[in-house]
Design a protein around this motif. Sequence first.
Motif, PDB file in Angstrom:
ATOM      1  N   LEU A  90      -1.240   5.648   6.470  1.00 26.63           N
ATOM      2  CA  LEU A  90      -0.618   5.729   5.143  1.00 26.63           C
ATOM      3  C   LEU A  90      -1.489   6.534   4.189  1.00 26.63           C
ATOM      4  O   LEU A  90      -0.992   7.238   3.309  1.00 26.63           O
ATOM      5  CB  LEU A  90      -0.385   4.323   4.580  1.00 26.63           C
ATOM      6  CG  LEU A  90       0.725   3.503   5.225  1.00 26.63           C
ATOM      7  CD1 LEU A  90       0.685   2.055   4.733  1.00 26.63           C
ATOM      8  CD2 LEU A  90       2.097   4.103   4.939  1.00 26.63           C
ATOM      9  N   LEU A  91      -2.792   6.433   4.345  1.00 29.87           N
ATOM     10  CA  LEU A  91      -3.730   7.125   3.446  1.00 29.87           C
ATOM     11  C   LEU A  91      -3.910   8.589   3.830  1.00 29.87           C
ATOM     12  O   LEU A  91      -4.287   9.417   3.000  1.00 29.87           O
ATOM     13  CB  LEU A  91      -5.093   6.417   3.504  1.00 29.87           C
ATOM     14  CG  LEU A  91      -5.145   5.001   2.914  1.00 29.87           C
ATOM     15  CD1 LEU A  91      -6.373   4.255   3.415  1.00 29.87           C
ATOM     16  CD2 LEU A  91      -5.136   5.062   1.390  1.00 29.87           C
ATOM     17  N   ARG A  92      -3.619   8.916   5.063  1.00 33.58           N
ATOM     18  CA  ARG A  92      -3.928  10.244   5.598  1.00 33.58           C
ATOM     19  C   ARG A  92      -3.349  11.411   4.800  1.00 33.58           C
ATOM     20  O   ARG A  92      -3.998  12.423   4.624  1.00 33.58           O
ATOM     21  CB  ARG A  92      -3.482  10.325   7.064  1.00 33.58           C
ATOM     22  CG  ARG A  92      -4.063  11.475   7.841  1.00 33.58           C
ATOM     23  CD  ARG A  92      -3.609  11.410   9.309  1.00 33.58           C
ATOM     24  NE  ARG A  92      -2.167  11.319   9.434  1.00 33.58           N
ATOM     25  CZ  ARG A  92      -1.333  12.352   9.303  1.00 33.58           C
ATOM     26  NH1 ARG A  92      -1.803  13.537   9.048  1.00 33.58           N
ATOM     27  NH2 ARG A  92      -0.037  12.177   9.449  1.00 33.58           N
ATOM     28  N   LEU A 109       0.837  -1.200   0.000  1.00 32.06           N
ATOM     29  CA  LEU A 109       0.000   0.000   0.000  1.00 32.06           C
ATOM     30  C   LEU A 109       0.872   1.251   0.000  1.00 32.06           C
ATOM     31  O   LEU A 109       0.628   2.195  -0.762  1.00 32.06           O
ATOM     32  CB  LEU A 109      -0.925  -0.003   1.221  1.00 32.06           C
ATOM     33  CG  LEU A 109      -1.809   1.231   1.410  1.00 32.06           C
ATOM     34  CD1 LEU A 109      -2.784   1.390   0.238  1.00 32.06           C
ATOM     35  CD2 LEU A 109      -2.572   1.155   2.729  1.00 32.06           C
ATOM     36  N   ALA A 110       1.896   1.246   0.834  1.00 32.62           N
ATOM     37  CA  ALA A 110       2.783   2.403   0.911  1.00 32.62           C
ATOM     38  C   ALA A 110       3.448   2.661  -0.443  1.00 32.62           C
ATOM     39  O   ALA A 110       3.509   3.795  -0.919  1.00 32.62           O
ATOM     40  CB  ALA A 110       3.839   2.185   1.997  1.00 32.62           C
ATOM     41  N   ASP A 111       3.928   1.588  -1.072  1.00 31.76           N
ATOM     42  CA  ASP A 111       4.586   1.738  -2.375  1.00 31.76           C
ATOM     43  C   ASP A 111       3.606   2.225  -3.433  1.00 31.76           C
ATOM     44  O   ASP A 111       3.938   3.064  -4.272  1.00 31.76           O
ATOM     45  CB  ASP A 111       5.185   0.392  -2.824  1.00 31.76           C
ATOM     46  CG  ASP A 111       6.407   0.023  -2.013  1.00 31.76           C
ATOM     47  OD1 ASP A 111       6.799  -1.164  -2.017  1.00 31.76           O
ATOM     48  OD2 ASP A 111       6.974   0.926  -1.364  1.00 31.76           O
ATOM     49  N   ASP A 112       2.395   1.695  -3.391  1.00 34.38           N
ATOM     50  CA  ASP A 112       1.400   2.097  -4.387  1.00 34.38           C
ATOM     51  C   ASP A 112       1.015   3.563  -4.215  1.00 34.38           C
ATOM     52  O   ASP A 112       0.886   4.314  -5.195  1.00 34.38           O
ATOM     53  CB  ASP A 112       0.161   1.210  -4.255  1.00 34.38           C
ATOM     54  CG  ASP A 112      -0.780   1.371  -5.435  1.00 34.38           C
ATOM     55  OD1 ASP A 112      -1.693   2.220  -5.350  1.00 34.38           O
ATOM     56  OD2 ASP A 112      -0.591   0.658  -6.437  1.00 34.38           O
ATOM     57  N   LEU A 113       0.871   3.973  -2.977  1.00 38.60           N
ATOM     58  CA  LEU A 113       0.493   5.371  -2.722  1.00 38.60           C
ATOM     59  C   LEU A 113       1.582   6.344  -3.151  1.00 38.60           C
ATOM     60  O   LEU A 113       1.307   7.464  -3.575  1.00 38.60           O
ATOM     61  CB  LEU A 113       0.177   5.551  -1.231  1.00 38.60           C
ATOM     62  CG  LEU A 113      -1.123   4.905  -0.745  1.00 38.60           C
ATOM     63  CD1 LEU A 113      -1.247   5.002   0.762  1.00 38.60           C
ATOM     64  CD2 LEU A 113      -2.342   5.515  -1.415  1.00 38.60           C
ATOM     65  N   ALA A 124     -13.171  -4.401  13.692  1.00 38.82           N
ATOM     66  CA  ALA A 124     -11.934  -3.635  13.631  1.00 38.82           C
ATOM     67  C   ALA A 124     -10.936  -4.423  12.792  1.00 38.82           C
ATOM     68  O   ALA A 124     -11.190  -5.572  12.423  1.00 38.82           O
ATOM     69  CB  ALA A 124     -11.369  -3.418  15.033  1.00 38.82           C
ATOM     70  N   THR A 125      -9.821  -3.806  12.493  1.00 36.14           N
ATOM     71  CA  THR A 125      -8.684  -4.483  11.873  1.00 36.14           C
ATOM     72  C   THR A 125      -7.494  -4.236  12.778  1.00 36.14           C
ATOM     73  O   THR A 125      -7.237  -3.086  13.150  1.00 36.14           O
ATOM     74  CB  THR A 125      -8.392  -3.898  10.472  1.00 36.14           C
ATOM     75  OG1 THR A 125      -9.546  -4.074   9.657  1.00 36.14           O
ATOM     76  CG2 THR A 125      -7.201  -4.586   9.829  1.00 36.14           C
ATOM     77  N   ARG A 126      -6.800  -5.288  13.142  1.00 37.20           N
ATOM     78  CA  ARG A 126      -5.780  -5.154  14.165  1.00 37.20           C
ATOM     79  C   ARG A 126      -4.723  -4.113  13.821  1.00 37.20           C
ATOM     80  O   ARG A 126      -4.278  -3.360  14.657  1.00 37.20           O
ATOM     81  CB  ARG A 126      -5.111  -6.507  14.440  1.00 37.20           C
ATOM     82  CG  ARG A 126      -4.612  -6.576  15.889  1.00 37.20           C
ATOM     83  CD  ARG A 126      -3.879  -7.831  16.188  1.00 37.20           C
ATOM     84  NE  ARG A 126      -4.691  -9.027  16.120  1.00 37.20           N
ATOM     85  CZ  ARG A 126      -4.219 -10.240  16.394  1.00 37.20           C
ATOM     86  NH1 ARG A 126      -2.978 -10.392  16.759  1.00 37.20           N
ATOM     87  NH2 ARG A 126      -4.991 -11.298  16.286  1.00 37.20           N
ATOM     88  N   ASP A 127      -4.320  -4.062  12.561  1.00 34.88           N
ATOM     89  CA  ASP A 127      -3.331  -3.056  12.163  1.00 34.88           C
ATOM     90  C   ASP A 127      -3.937  -2.069  11.177  1.00 34.88           C
ATOM     91  O   ASP A 127      -3.228  -1.473  10.355  1.00 34.88           O
ATOM     92  CB  ASP A 127      -2.084  -3.730  11.579  1.00 34.88           C
ATOM     93  CG  ASP A 127      -2.420  -4.730  10.470  1.00 34.88           C
ATOM     94  OD1 ASP A 127      -1.487  -5.362   9.945  1.00 34.88           O
ATOM     95  OD2 ASP A 127      -3.608  -4.859  10.126  1.00 34.88           O
ATOM     96  N   GLY A 128      -5.236  -1.891  11.242  1.00 35.72           N
ATOM     97  CA  GLY A 128      -5.929  -0.980  10.333  1.00 35.72           C
ATOM     98  C   GLY A 128      -5.479   0.457  10.476  1.00 35.72           C
ATOM     99  O   GLY A 128      -5.434   1.204   9.496  1.00 35.72           O
TER     100      GLY A 128
END
Lengths: 122, 145
Positions: free
Chosen positions: B61-63, B20-24, B51-55
């Motif tokens: 990352l999206l912020r 996700l980080a690379d794609d962003l 919830a997602t544990r590491d959500g």
Amino acid sequence: MVVDTRRRTLMCAAGTLALSSVAALTLAAEPKPRAIKVVAKKFEFVPSEIHVMHGETVILNFTAPEVTMGFNLSDFKLRTDIVPGQVAKLEFTPDKTGTFTFLCDVFCGQGHEDMSGTLIVS
Amino acid sequence: MLDNVSDQGARLGDEQLAWLADDLKMQPQDARIVVFAHRPLFDLYPQWDWATRDGAKAVELLRPHPNVTVFYGHIHQEHHQMTGHIAHHSAKSLIFPLPVAGSQPKRTPLPWDPAQPYRGLGFREIEAEPKKAEYLITEMSVQRA
């Protein structure tokens, strides 16, 4: 100056005894955390209801006889994996009263969704 | 598309977060980003495993991107919540509805009512409206210079 060695010896012994007694009393006064055994099995926690006093330090000792499970008490930000063959320990001191839900947060099979319990702090 | 259901512990995992980080990084800052996930990426109601544990790591990352919308499911009801400027929307299920978070002791499905067989069931349709067209007028002469 004449030194009464016998009196000095007696005074030292009394002092040592007094210090030892205080130390022993201090050690005895610190209560050991209450250990609570919890078994996580398909698909329930046994016990499913855990009672704790506010401010009481407890150690939850988890075992899972079948498959890896999880324990998640989100209201106290506590969680652990429970792996078969190992005892997972969680020590905590509840700082709030009420009824709190805990659940299994590691998918363990059909019935996982219903695997939850209640912590009651009074 | 983020997978937060395949992992037994309801995690995205480090590998997926790195992806996700690379794609962003390859996206313009103001790119319109739509994220699909199964579970909520934020702690909607962790007492019911909503919830997602590491959500939170994904949300972080999206912020930096101002135009992010997240669509998810899992909770079998319509729900809308913001984490900062990021909108998270869940839709109804087509199978059975679940109760509002914390409204009952257990997260068991709402009882089926034969008088209202479709109560709480549904789906979502999204229509994107393009920005208003802008017209660039260029005057041309008969003889080009």
